[in-house]
Every structure is written in C-alpha cells, then in structure tokens.
Design a protein around this motif. Structure first.
Motif, mmCIF file in Angstrom:
data_model
loop_
_atom_site.group_PDB
_atom_site.id
_atom_site.type_symbol
_atom_site.label_atom_id
_atom_site.label_comp_id
_atom_site.label_asym_id
_atom_site.label_seq_id
_atom_site.Cartn_x
_atom_site.Cartn_y
_atom_site.Cartn_z
ATOM 1 N N HIS A 65 18.271 33.463 -30.599
ATOM 2 C CA HIS A 65 17.039 34.018 -29.920
ATOM 3 C C HIS A 65 17.471 35.588 -29.840
ATOM 4 C CE1 HIS A 65 13.502 35.362 -27.556
ATOM 5 N NE2 HIS A 65 14.364 35.927 -26.856
ATOM 6 N N LYS A 66 16.254 36.244 -30.713
ATOM 7 C CA LYS A 66 16.487 37.924 -30.378
ATOM 8 C C LYS A 66 14.919 38.349 -29.747
ATOM 9 C CE LYS A 66 16.329 38.558 -34.805
ATOM 10 N NZ LYS A 66 16.627 39.209 -36.321
ATOM 11 N N ALA A 67 15.389 39.494 -28.685
ATOM 12 C CA ALA A 67 14.198 39.893 -28.190
ATOM 13 C C ALA A 67 13.097 40.276 -28.815
ATOM 14 C CB ALA A 67 14.677 40.996 -27.358
ATOM 15 N N GLN A 105 24.708 32.015 -40.107
ATOM 16 C CA GLN A 105 23.163 32.507 -40.092
ATOM 17 C C GLN A 105 22.262 31.690 -39.610
ATOM 18 O OE1 GLN A 105 23.050 33.957 -44.406
ATOM 19 N NE2 GLN A 105 24.452 35.632 -43.938
ATOM 20 N N LEU A 106 22.604 30.218 -39.548
ATOM 21 C CA LEU A 106 21.502 29.211 -39.092
ATOM 22 C C LEU A 106 21.136 29.579 -37.539
ATOM 23 C CD1 LEU A 106 23.481 25.777 -40.057
ATOM 24 C CD2 LEU A 106 21.466 27.055 -41.285
ATOM 25 N N ALA A 107 19.680 29.223 -37.367
ATOM 26 C CA ALA A 107 19.088 29.541 -36.280
ATOM 27 C C ALA A 107 19.349 28.374 -35.122
ATOM 28 C CB ALA A 107 17.643 30.045 -36.269
ATOM 29 N N VAL A 108 19.514 27.252 -35.964
ATOM 30 C CA VAL A 108 19.626 26.061 -34.903
ATOM 31 C C VAL A 108 20.936 25.325 -35.378
ATOM 32 C CG1 VAL A 108 18.862 23.783 -34.363
ATOM 33 C CG2 VAL A 108 17.442 25.820 -34.673
ATOM 34 N N ARG A 109 21.973 25.333 -34.415
ATOM 35 C CA ARG A 109 23.096 24.594 -34.915
ATOM 36 C C ARG A 109 23.642 23.511 -33.866
ATOM 37 N NH1 ARG A 109 24.688 30.502 -35.277
ATOM 38 N NH2 ARG A 109 25.843 30.159 -33.452
ATOM 39 N N TYR A 157 21.111 29.219 -25.595
ATOM 40 C CA TYR A 157 20.551 30.346 -26.244
ATOM 41 C C TYR A 157 21.623 31.462 -26.733
ATOM 42 C CZ TYR A 157 15.895 29.130 -25.180
ATOM 43 O OH TYR A 157 14.737 28.541 -25.304
ATOM 44 N N TYR A 158 21.751 31.680 -28.062
ATOM 45 C CA TYR A 158 22.695 32.853 -28.408
ATOM 46 C C TYR A 158 21.918 34.016 -28.911
ATOM 47 C CZ TYR A 158 26.346 34.759 -31.522
ATOM 48 O OH TYR A 158 27.149 35.604 -32.034
ATOM 49 N N GLU A 159 22.427 35.240 -28.645
ATOM 50 C CA GLU A 159 21.736 36.431 -29.267
ATOM 51 C C GLU A 159 22.840 36.794 -30.293
ATOM 52 O OE1 GLU A 159 19.901 39.865 -26.863
ATOM 53 O OE2 GLU A 159 22.308 40.183 -26.969
ATOM 54 N N PRO A 160 22.309 37.147 -31.623
ATOM 55 C CA PRO A 160 23.119 37.464 -32.694
ATOM 56 C C PRO A 160 23.957 38.847 -32.355
ATOM 57 C CG PRO A 160 21.072 36.556 -33.405
ATOM 58 C CD PRO A 160 20.884 36.747 -31.953
ATOM 59 N N VAL A 161 24.980 39.165 -32.807
ATOM 60 C CA VAL A 161 25.575 40.320 -32.696
ATOM 61 C C VAL A 161 24.820 41.630 -32.883
ATOM 62 C CG1 VAL A 161 27.662 41.694 -33.213
ATOM 63 C CG2 VAL A 161 27.770 39.260 -32.939
ATOM 64 N N LYS A 162 24.194 41.489 -34.025
ATOM 65 C CA LYS A 162 23.253 42.636 -34.419
ATOM 66 C C LYS A 162 22.123 42.953 -33.470
ATOM 67 C CE LYS A 162 24.567 42.392 -39.571
ATOM 68 N NZ LYS A 162 23.842 42.111 -40.762
ATOM 69 N N ALA A 163 21.892 41.918 -32.942
ATOM 70 C CA ALA A 163 20.693 42.115 -31.731
ATOM 71 C C ALA A 163 20.914 42.558 -30.325
ATOM 72 C CB ALA A 163 19.760 40.706 -31.632
ATOM 73 N N GLY A 164 22.366 42.486 -30.115
ATOM 74 C CA GLY A 164 22.739 42.767 -28.628
ATOM 75 C C GLY A 164 24.030 42.371 -28.463
ATOM 76 N N PRO A 165 24.366 42.531 -27.166
ATOM 77 C CA PRO A 165 26.018 42.175 -26.907
ATOM 78 C C PRO A 165 26.097 40.852 -25.869
ATOM 79 C CG PRO A 165 25.008 43.694 -25.297
ATOM 80 C CD PRO A 165 23.785 43.493 -26.300
ATOM 81 N N ARG A 166 24.876 40.230 -25.784
ATOM 82 C CA ARG A 166 24.943 39.241 -24.998
ATOM 83 C C ARG A 166 25.604 37.843 -25.249
ATOM 84 N NH1 ARG A 166 19.003 38.150 -22.362
ATOM 85 N NH2 ARG A 166 18.536 38.209 -24.417
ATOM 86 N N GLY A 167 25.674 37.671 -26.636
ATOM 87 C CA GLY A 167 26.172 36.541 -27.088
ATOM 88 C C GLY A 167 25.655 35.128 -26.880
ATOM 89 N N TYR A 168 26.261 34.230 -26.110
ATOM 90 C CA TYR A 168 25.756 33.087 -25.538
ATOM 91 C C TYR A 168 25.379 33.240 -24.180
ATOM 92 C CZ TYR A 168 28.602 30.822 -29.239
ATOM 93 O OH TYR A 168 29.247 30.530 -30.320
ATOM 94 N N TYR A 169 24.376 33.460 -23.922
ATOM 95 C CA TYR A 169 23.660 33.875 -22.552
ATOM 96 C C TYR A 169 22.938 33.098 -21.549
ATOM 97 C CZ TYR A 169 18.904 34.486 -24.766
ATOM 98 O OH TYR A 169 17.673 34.388 -25.235
ATOM 99 N N ALA A 170 22.474 31.921 -22.124
ATOM 100 C CA ALA A 170 21.691 30.836 -20.982
ATOM 101 C C ALA A 170 21.611 29.520 -21.422
ATOM 102 C CB ALA A 170 19.995 31.436 -21.051
ATOM 103 N N VAL A 171 21.357 28.528 -20.713
ATOM 104 C CA VAL A 171 21.153 27.087 -21.134
ATOM 105 C C VAL A 171 19.650 26.886 -20.571
ATOM 106 C CG1 VAL A 171 23.514 26.535 -20.856
ATOM 107 C CG2 VAL A 171 22.255 26.510 -18.884
#
Length: 334
Positions: free
Chosen positions: A35-37, A142-146, A69-83
C-alpha cells in the motif's frame, strides 16, 4: 425414514459441516499487501483494500485471516507497518476487473515501530530471498499481494508490536517503577493476544497517536508534562471502537484531558474542512473557549500528512456525537 436413521443422517451432516469448516480454516493464508499513500487504488487500510483480478484467488484464500501492510521502499520508510484481518471480498462497484477486500472492523492495528524489509541484508520474507540469503530483485518483490508463512508473520509482528509493549510504556517515564520492575519477569504475550486484546491495543494506539502529534494537544497546541516528564496528552478515538471505529492513527487525536472529555461528549468537534474547530456555543461558556482553544480556532496537523484525521471519521463524529449529548448531568474532569 426411522428416527435412528434420521439422527444418523443429521449427525453425519453436522460432521461434514465441521470438517468443511476445519478444512477452510486450515486453507486460509496470511498475506502481505502493498500500500502506498499516493496509490491509484482506493485503499483505506483500516477499511478496504482495492486490488485487480490477478490477485483475487490469493486474497479470497486469506478471508478470515490476518494480513500485513507493507509500504514499498520507494514510497516511504515504514516497511511493514500494520496488521488487519480480511472479513470479505466483493467486486468493486461499477469497476470491471477490480475487487475490494473488506477489513474486519476493529482488527486494524498500526505497528509501534515500522519493520524493514531487510534485516542484516536478508529479507524477512523467504520468497524474496536468493538461496544465499541475499535479496532478490524484481519478480516476487514487485507483487502487490504475497503469501506470508506463519513463522514470518509472527516475526514481523514481534518486531512491530513487541510482547512487552505494555510494560515498556508503563515504566517509560517513572524511574521508581522502572527500578522496582522485575527484569527477570517475562511477559510473553502470544501473537493473537496482542492483536485482539483491548488493553494491548489501547497502549499501541496511544503511543502512535501521541507521537504523531509530537505529544502536543491537537486542539490547544499545548505540550503538558508532569513533574516526571510524562506527557499529559491523551489519545482519543474520533469514532469510538464500540461504534466500529478503528485503531488507525487517522482515527485518533492527541488531546488534553479536558478537551478529550469535551470531544467525547459532543461539546467540540472539527468542521468538514478538517481544520476548523467547532464548539457547542450554547453549552460551553465563551471564557472557557478562550482559555482552552487557540485564537485561530484551527486543529493542529501531525508532522506526517499520512497521519491526518480521515475526513470520514470526523464526519461521523460531527453527525453522531457533536451536539447530540445531554450534558446537563455531567461533571467536567478534575
């Protein structure tokens, strides 16, 4: 059909139903959802996850189970950030080939600390690692769902929501309590207890909301601390948990005790511009307003725009709480 035969058929039917439920339970899988903002998809991580048909089978298999939930590296620094937990999957109305994963109310919980994709150079997700432990490039990354194995899910939650979070918060600002704390005592709260028990979730919610506002009251703008340095600001749910409000930071406001009391009782709210403070003028004296609120009458914004209160949560509060409560028999907090 005889009575005994009917009972036997009935018993067999119940057994088959139980067996099907057990097979379904065992077939459920945990997932990582990207997920990206600024995503083109209409995601609201604590409410819905919007995805294309290519991921439908994987997401359907996760219904009733937890996702990260995971935020891709290019989108921000949060990484895995929520369940959160997926309760249902439906076609997206009026959009061909798109689907919505509905998040179970009350299941979303943001991590106390974001968890990076790589630890000591190796991915937490085994599917993203080469045979030598190094990180893969492209492909599954690059998969959005893993799919996420149980052990890797547990490791991510352990890192993002530590088992001792409640104790850490309880002793954070009190040297005496910290000194008295039995360091040998361990509180190994199981993963599911952390994700579902209200006391743990309350502490996690309070920590992320207060930090989001820099420990300042979002309405008065003041930072109040007691003699030991403990912040006096509280974390208020905009839409209460008992009314399907989530533990997302976007459903929270850092407020002083008095303003929290007023907010929960409908004496104060936020306008549809998500900035202007609304006050129930016929219930709150003018001098009280002038003492408690800033002259510009505006809500303080979090330093990170992603933590800004969601407009829908503020709308719910205006329509269901603001001005709706009879406060004639209430006493203000001491």
């Amino acid at each position: 059909m005889g009575v005994k035969k009917k009972l036997k058929v009935c018993s067999s039917t119940k057994f088959l139903r139980k067996a099907k439920k057990e097979v379904f339970r065992l077939s459920m899988v945990k997932l990582v959802l990207l997920h990206k903002a600024d995503s083109i998809y209409d995601d609201e991580p604590d409410v819905i996850y919007d995805f294309p048909r290519v991921y439908l089978r994987a997401v359907q298999a996760a219904v009733g189970d937890w996702i990260v939930y995971y935020e891709p590296v290019k989108a921000g620094p949060r990484g895995y950030y929520a369940v959160a937990k997926i309760s249902k999957v439906i076609p997206k109305p009026n959009v061909d080939g798109r689907f919505l994963a509905l998040i179970e109310p009350g299941s979303f919980l943001q991590f106390d600390t974001g968890v990076p994709r790589l630890i000591d150079g190796s991915p937490i997700e085994s599917a993203l690692a080469e045979t030598d432990g190094s990180a893969k490039k492209g492909g599954a990354v690059q998969l959005a769902v893993r799919r996420l194995p149980e052990k890797e899910f547990a490791r991510i939650v352990d890192l993002g929501l530590p088992a001792n979070l409640v104790e850490t918060e309880a002793t954070r600002y009190d040297p005496e309590t910290n000194a008295m704390w039995d360091k040998s005592a361990t509180f190994e709260r199981p993963i599911m207890e952390r994700l579902t028990r209200r006391p743990y979730r309350d502490v996690a919610f309070r920590r992320i909301v207060r930090e989001a506002y820099g420990y300042c009251c979002a309405m008065s703008g003041l930072m109040l601390r007691n003699g030991g340095g403990r912040p006096e600001v509280q974390a208020a749910h905009i839409r209460p948990v008992e009314h399907k409000g989530s533990d997302s930071v976007r459903n929270g406001l850092a407020l002083s005790g008095t303003l929290h009391w007023m907010f929960d009782r409908g004496l104060i709210s936020v306008a549809d511009d998500c900035k202007t403070l609304l006050v129930s003028q016929n219930k709150v004296p003018r001098d009280v307003i002038e003492r408690l609120l800033p002259s510009d009458g505006k809500l303080l914004s979090p330093s990170d725009p992603r933590n800004t209160p969601h407009p829908e949560n503020l709308r719910w509060h205006r329509e269901n709480v603001f001005g709706q409560v009879d406060t004639s028999d209430f006493l203000p907090p001491h």
